[in-house]
Scaffold this motif. Structure first.
Motif, short mmCIF file in Angstrom:
data_model
loop_
_atom_site.label_atom_id
_atom_site.label_comp_id
_atom_site.label_asym_id
_atom_site.label_seq_id
_atom_site.Cartn_x
_atom_site.Cartn_y
_atom_site.Cartn_z
N PRO A 23 -33.67 5.67 9.26
CA PRO A 23 -32.26 6.04 9.31
C PRO A 23 -31.54 5.70 8.00
N HIS A 24 -30.80 6.69 7.50
CA HIS A 24 -29.97 6.46 6.32
C HIS A 24 -28.67 5.82 6.77
N HIS A 25 -28.03 5.10 5.87
CA HIS A 25 -26.75 4.45 6.14
C HIS A 25 -25.63 5.30 5.53
N TYR A 26 -24.67 5.64 6.34
CA TYR A 26 -23.53 6.44 5.88
C TYR A 26 -22.32 5.52 5.86
N VAL A 27 -21.91 5.16 4.65
CA VAL A 27 -20.89 4.15 4.43
C VAL A 27 -19.53 4.83 4.24
N PHE A 28 -18.63 4.58 5.18
CA PHE A 28 -17.27 5.09 5.10
C PHE A 28 -16.40 3.93 4.60
N THR A 29 -15.83 4.10 3.42
CA THR A 29 -15.00 3.06 2.82
C THR A 29 -13.58 3.57 2.66
N VAL A 30 -12.63 2.81 3.16
CA VAL A 30 -11.22 3.12 3.00
C VAL A 30 -10.66 2.12 2.00
N VAL A 31 -10.01 2.62 0.95
CA VAL A 31 -9.44 1.78 -0.09
C VAL A 31 -7.92 1.94 -0.07
N ALA A 32 -7.20 0.84 0.01
CA ALA A 32 -5.74 0.85 -0.07
C ALA A 32 -5.35 0.75 -1.53
N THR A 44 0.85 -1.19 0.00
CA THR A 44 0.00 0.00 0.00
C THR A 44 0.88 1.24 0.00
N LYS A 45 0.55 2.20 -0.88
CA LYS A 45 1.28 3.47 -0.93
C LYS A 45 0.38 4.65 -0.57
N SER A 46 -0.93 4.49 -0.77
CA SER A 46 -1.85 5.58 -0.43
C SER A 46 -3.25 5.02 -0.19
N PHE A 47 -4.09 5.87 0.38
CA PHE A 47 -5.47 5.49 0.67
C PHE A 47 -6.44 6.47 0.02
N VAL A 48 -7.65 5.98 -0.19
CA VAL A 48 -8.78 6.78 -0.64
C VAL A 48 -9.89 6.53 0.38
N VAL A 49 -10.64 7.57 0.73
CA VAL A 49 -11.77 7.41 1.64
C VAL A 49 -13.02 8.00 0.98
#
Length: 191
Positions: free
Chosen positions: A145-154, A77-82
């Motif tokens: 309730p709405h779902h708030y999806v936090f996704t971290v991508v390597a 892994t060199k960077s992340f995206v959120v």
């Protein structure tokens, strides 16, 4: 517990360990890539503090982003995206609340409120409201309730690889073929 039961549990324990070693080629299984938050539990409710502070829509919040932390990133892994997405927003079309990228590998999370303001730790993309920074939840009053999806991508991309101002779809297109893994945590919110 009698000696017979103790031996049975010992045999079962040794068998499980041996099967685990066989399944992983004799190597210890590594911990999974994961994202957590000290602000909410996975599937739990976000607080009013995390909601948007937009007076026009009367969201009633303070627009404080929740804390996020990730661990056990894949090798190379060199960077992340959120990404932060509300899939129920806009009547099911989805609302991109935040897109952040070019996050260096040594950054393993954001403190509460950190993505609400500019930072050297990320480049803000373009959310549904043309926002480069976090915009908190503001679902219609009375919705479930709405779902708030936090996704971290390597990714295997260098931290400066992606240009500023990219939308969620543009980021997905740019990282295609360069991702190494993803992890998600979901917070819910209703008014």
């Amino acid at each position: 517990m009698n000696m017979g039961n103790a031996r049975l549990f010992l045999v079962i324990g040794v068998t499980v360990v041996a099967l685990g070693a066989i399944a992983t080629g004799g190597k210890a299984a590594s911990a999974p890539f994961m994202v957590t938050s000290s602000s909410f539990t996975d599937g739990g409710m976000l607080t009013k503090k995390n909601a948007a502070d937009d007076p026009m829509r009367m969201c009633g919040g303070q627009n404080v982003s929740p804390a996020l932390a990730w661990s056990n990133a894949p090798a190379k892994t060199k960077s992340f995206v959120v990404f932060m997405l509300d899939p129920e927003g806009l009547l099911g079309q989805g609302v991109s609340h935040w897109v952040g990228y070019n996050i260096p590998v040594n950054v393993t999370g954001f403190a509460e409120g950190e993505i609400t303001k500019s930072s050297k730790n990320f480049v803000g993309g373009k959310g549904t409201r043309d926002n480069a920074l976090y915009i908190g939840p503001c679902p219609p009053i009375g919705d479930s309730p709405h779902h708030y999806v936090f996704t971290v991508v390597a990714t295997e991309l260098e931290p400066a690889s992606l240009k500023p101002g990219m939308t969620r779809d543009e980021v997905y297109a740019a990282i295609k073929g360069h991702t190494l893994g993803g992890a998600t945590i979901v917070g819910r919110f209703a008014r």
